[in-house]
Design a protein around this motif. Structure first.
Motif, PDB file in Angstrom:
ATOM      1  N   LEU A 216      84.860 -11.694  65.227  1.00  0.00           N
ATOM      2  CA  LEU A 216      84.110 -11.090  64.123  1.00  0.00           C
ATOM      3  C   LEU A 216      84.806  -9.846  63.594  1.00  0.00           C
ATOM      4  CD1 LEU A 216      80.465 -11.441  65.526  1.00  0.00           C
ATOM      5  CD2 LEU A 216      81.533 -12.808  63.728  1.00  0.00           C
ATOM      6  N   SER A 217      85.404  -9.067  64.507  1.00  0.00           N
ATOM      7  CA  SER A 217      86.091  -7.850  64.069  1.00  0.00           C
ATOM      8  C   SER A 217      87.343  -8.165  63.258  1.00  0.00           C
ATOM      9  CB  SER A 217      86.472  -7.005  65.282  1.00  0.00           C
ATOM     10  OG  SER A 217      87.416  -7.692  66.097  1.00  0.00           O
ATOM     11  N   LEU A 218      87.900  -9.355  63.438  1.00  0.00           N
ATOM     12  CA  LEU A 218      89.080  -9.774  62.678  1.00  0.00           C
ATOM     13  C   LEU A 218      88.714 -10.458  61.367  1.00  0.00           C
ATOM     14  CD1 LEU A 218      91.315 -11.115  65.604  1.00  0.00           C
ATOM     15  CD2 LEU A 218      91.574  -8.973  64.333  1.00  0.00           C
ATOM     16  N   GLY A 219      87.415 -10.501  61.061  1.00  0.00           N
ATOM     17  CA  GLY A 219      86.987 -11.035  59.767  1.00  0.00           C
ATOM     18  C   GLY A 219      86.496 -12.461  59.776  1.00  0.00           C
ATOM     19  N   ALA A 220      86.395 -13.074  60.942  1.00  0.00           N
ATOM     20  CA  ALA A 220      85.928 -14.460  60.999  1.00  0.00           C
ATOM     21  C   ALA A 220      84.421 -14.520  60.757  1.00  0.00           C
ATOM     22  CB  ALA A 220      86.264 -15.069  62.355  1.00  0.00           C
ATOM     23  N   PRO A 221      83.937 -15.465  59.979  1.00  0.00           N
ATOM     24  CA  PRO A 221      82.488 -15.627  59.813  1.00  0.00           C
ATOM     25  C   PRO A 221      81.844 -15.987  61.149  1.00  0.00           C
ATOM     26  CG  PRO A 221      83.701 -16.844  58.130  1.00  0.00           C
ATOM     27  CD  PRO A 221      84.711 -16.393  59.134  1.00  0.00           C
ATOM     28  N   ARG A 222      80.550 -15.711  61.272  1.00  0.00           N
ATOM     29  CA  ARG A 222      79.864 -15.962  62.540  1.00  0.00           C
ATOM     30  C   ARG A 222      79.881 -17.442  62.898  1.00  0.00           C
ATOM     31  NH1 ARG A 222      76.776 -13.204  65.926  1.00  0.00           N
ATOM     32  NH2 ARG A 222      76.825 -11.382  64.559  1.00  0.00           N
ATOM     33  N   PHE A 223      79.712 -18.305  61.896  1.00  0.00           N
ATOM     34  CA  PHE A 223      79.714 -19.744  62.187  1.00  0.00           C
ATOM     35  C   PHE A 223      81.085 -20.189  62.677  1.00  0.00           C
ATOM     36  CE2 PHE A 223      80.390 -24.182  60.875  1.00  0.00           C
ATOM     37  CZ  PHE A 223      79.372 -24.779  61.584  1.00  0.00           C
ATOM     38  N   SER A 224      82.146 -19.671  62.052  1.00  0.00           N
ATOM     39  CA  SER A 224      83.504 -20.027  62.493  1.00  0.00           C
ATOM     40  C   SER A 224      83.764 -19.513  63.903  1.00  0.00           C
ATOM     41  CB  SER A 224      84.535 -19.462  61.527  1.00  0.00           C
ATOM     42  OG  SER A 224      84.367 -20.002  60.226  1.00  0.00           O
ATOM     43  N   SER A 225      83.257 -18.322  64.213  1.00  0.00           N
ATOM     44  CA  SER A 225      83.407 -17.785  65.564  1.00  0.00           C
ATOM     45  C   SER A 225      82.703 -18.671  66.582  1.00  0.00           C
ATOM     46  CB  SER A 225      82.838 -16.365  65.618  1.00  0.00           C
ATOM     47  OG  SER A 225      82.809 -15.880  66.934  1.00  0.00           O
ATOM     48  N   PHE A 226      81.515 -19.137  66.232  1.00  0.00           N
ATOM     49  CA  PHE A 226      80.788 -20.023  67.132  1.00  0.00           C
ATOM     50  C   PHE A 226      81.518 -21.353  67.297  1.00  0.00           C
ATOM     51  CE2 PHE A 226      77.741 -23.515  67.629  1.00  0.00           C
ATOM     52  CZ  PHE A 226      77.134 -23.169  68.823  1.00  0.00           C
ATOM     53  N   ARG A 227      82.019 -21.898  66.182  1.00  0.00           N
ATOM     54  CA  ARG A 227      82.654 -23.212  66.228  1.00  0.00           C
ATOM     55  C   ARG A 227      83.994 -23.183  66.946  1.00  0.00           C
ATOM     56  NH1 ARG A 227      84.334 -25.168  60.528  1.00  0.00           N
ATOM     57  NH2 ARG A 227      85.891 -23.551  60.979  1.00  0.00           N
ATOM     58  N   GLU A 228      84.778 -22.141  66.752  1.00  0.00           N
ATOM     59  CA  GLU A 228      86.126 -22.099  67.294  1.00  0.00           C
ATOM     60  C   GLU A 228      86.211 -21.483  68.690  1.00  0.00           C
ATOM     61  OE1 GLU A 228      88.580 -23.535  65.852  1.00  0.00           O
ATOM     62  OE2 GLU A 228      87.572 -23.993  63.952  1.00  0.00           O
ATOM     63  N   ILE A 229      85.237 -20.661  69.058  1.00  0.00           N
ATOM     64  CA  ILE A 229      85.329 -19.944  70.337  1.00  0.00           C
ATOM     65  C   ILE A 229      84.207 -20.351  71.285  1.00  0.00           C
ATOM     66  CG2 ILE A 229      85.265 -17.673  71.427  1.00  0.00           C
ATOM     67  CD1 ILE A 229      86.521 -16.553  68.889  1.00  0.00           C
ATOM     68  N   THR A 230      82.964 -20.178  70.851  1.00  0.00           N
ATOM     69  CA  THR A 230      81.832 -20.405  71.754  1.00  0.00           C
ATOM     70  C   THR A 230      81.632 -21.879  72.053  1.00  0.00           C
ATOM     71  OG1 THR A 230      80.779 -18.473  70.747  1.00  0.00           O
ATOM     72  CG2 THR A 230      79.412 -19.867  72.146  1.00  0.00           C
ATOM     73  N   LEU A 231      81.695 -22.704  71.017  1.00  0.00           N
ATOM     74  CA  LEU A 231      81.414 -24.129  71.205  1.00  0.00           C
ATOM     75  C   LEU A 231      82.374 -24.807  72.184  1.00  0.00           C
ATOM     76  CD1 LEU A 231      79.420 -26.273  70.292  1.00  0.00           C
ATOM     77  CD2 LEU A 231      80.989 -26.871  68.427  1.00  0.00           C
ATOM     78  N   PRO A 232      83.690 -24.579  72.096  1.00  0.00           N
ATOM     79  CA  PRO A 232      84.567 -25.195  73.106  1.00  0.00           C
ATOM     80  C   PRO A 232      84.257 -24.751  74.533  1.00  0.00           C
ATOM     81  CG  PRO A 232      85.851 -24.466  71.219  1.00  0.00           C
ATOM     82  CD  PRO A 232      84.472 -23.914  71.039  1.00  0.00           C
ATOM     83  N   LEU A 233      83.836 -23.511  74.702  1.00  0.00           N
ATOM     84  CA  LEU A 233      83.489 -23.040  76.038  1.00  0.00           C
ATOM     85  C   LEU A 233      82.176 -23.645  76.539  1.00  0.00           C
ATOM     86  CD1 LEU A 233      84.399 -19.248  75.648  1.00  0.00           C
ATOM     87  CD2 LEU A 233      85.714 -21.013  76.826  1.00  0.00           C
ATOM     88  N   LEU A 234      81.372 -24.148  75.606  1.00  0.00           N
ATOM     89  CA  LEU A 234      80.093 -24.758  75.973  1.00  0.00           C
ATOM     90  C   LEU A 234      80.192 -26.255  76.239  1.00  0.00           C
ATOM     91  CD1 LEU A 234      77.532 -23.080  73.523  1.00  0.00           C
ATOM     92  CD2 LEU A 234      77.669 -22.784  75.990  1.00  0.00           C
ATOM     93  N   VAL A 235      81.379 -26.827  76.084  1.00  0.00           N
ATOM     94  CA  VAL A 235      81.526 -28.280  76.207  1.00  0.00           C
ATOM     95  C   VAL A 235      80.980 -28.820  77.524  1.00  0.00           C
ATOM     96  CG1 VAL A 235      83.226 -30.143  76.418  1.00  0.00           C
ATOM     97  CG2 VAL A 235      83.377 -28.526  74.532  1.00  0.00           C
TER      98      VAL A 235
END
Length: 274
Positions: free
Chosen positions: A174-193
């Motif tokens: 988020l601090s690098l400018g990524a939207p919250r949805f993109s942060s969830f999709r690219e970072i959180t979601l793979p860790l939740l697999v």
């Protein structure tokens, strides 16, 4: 110094505990083992001693259109339930763990509540509700009921995984400018697999194996696998029912085992990749 040896009372306590545990396991698994063994009995009278080994009862299952229709019904209901509960559970768990909002505790309690009460209570409750609105029992009602029962387990599994994911990764994105949805999709979601796969498999198993609630919600003339077994038991107890029970055991036990092996392989692959 010599290690203190357990006294006589302690040894007998451990032996008694082991004996009781063994009895509990025998009580739980002996009927399952007997069902699987008797499904291969050549005699039409299910019981010991067996008169021979035969696969004829599985062949009769494959030719029984009522059983096949019940299997197809249970399969697609379980697949729809698993997909819907996974989506709802992931979003709900993310909101409960990552955000603070009014009524959060109330929402958390309402989500988990179906897992805390016997299935008969929501079964009767939903049936009374649709009768109050003069609505017929349909497959949609059955699917919604299964989703209601399975969502709490997916939320709990996903929450447990979400708590272990540090926010620093999302905050960095988020601090690098990524939207919250993109942060969830690219970072959180793979860790939740792992949690997502585990929750989906559990939801599938809960739906496929559900009996009590399905008796209240299923439309007239529609059978699921558990209700089909109950209807067959009303007529007679034959090795065909044992064969059908064995198939249910393979599905409800085999799918989680396969999912566990898949998750283990996925974890090993990620470890090697890093």
């Amino acid at each position: 110094m010599r290690k203190a040896r357990p006294n006589k009372e302690g040894r007998w306590a451990w032996r008694l505990t082991g004996f009781v545990t063994l009895c509990v396991y025998i009580f739980m698994f002996a009927p399952i083992v007997a069902t699987v063994i008797l499904s291969f009995n050549a005699s039409m009278f299910g019981g010991f001693p067996m008169t021979g080994f035969s696969l004829q009862w599985y062949g009769k299952l494959m030719a029984n259109e009522q059983v096949l229709a019940a299997f197809r019904t249970s399969l697609w209901i379980a697949l729809v339930t698993a997909a819907a509960t996974t989506a709802i559970g992931v979003v709900t768990a993310f909101a409960l763990v990552r955000f603070e909002f009014p009524g959060k505790q109330v929402l958390s309690t309402l989500v988990i509540l179906p897992a805390l009460v016997p299935e008969t209570i929501p079964g009767v409750g939903l049936l009374v509700l649709i009768k109050a609105f003069d609505q017929p029992r349909t497959l949609l009602v059955l699917v919604l009921g299964h989703i209601l029962l399975a969502v709490p387990y997916v939320v709990l599994i996903t929450q447990a995984r979400m708590v272990g994911i540090r926010r620093v990764y999302e905050e960095a994105a988020l601090s690098l400018g990524a939207p919250r949805f993109s942060s969830f999709r690219e970072i959180t979601l793979p860790l939740l697999v792992p949690a997502i796969v585990a929750g989906a498999l559990l939801a599938f198993t809960i739906s496929f194996d559900n009996t009590s609630a399905s008796l209240f919600w299923r439309p007239a003339g529609v059978e699921t696998m558990p209700t089909q077994i109950l209807s067959m038991l009303k007529i007679s107890i034959s090795p065909e029912i044992n064969a059908l029970g064995t198939v249910m055991i393979l599905v409800t036990v085999g799918i989680p085992l396969i999912g566990g092996l898949f998750l283990r392989s996925l974890t090993r692959f990620r470890i090697k990749a890093t």
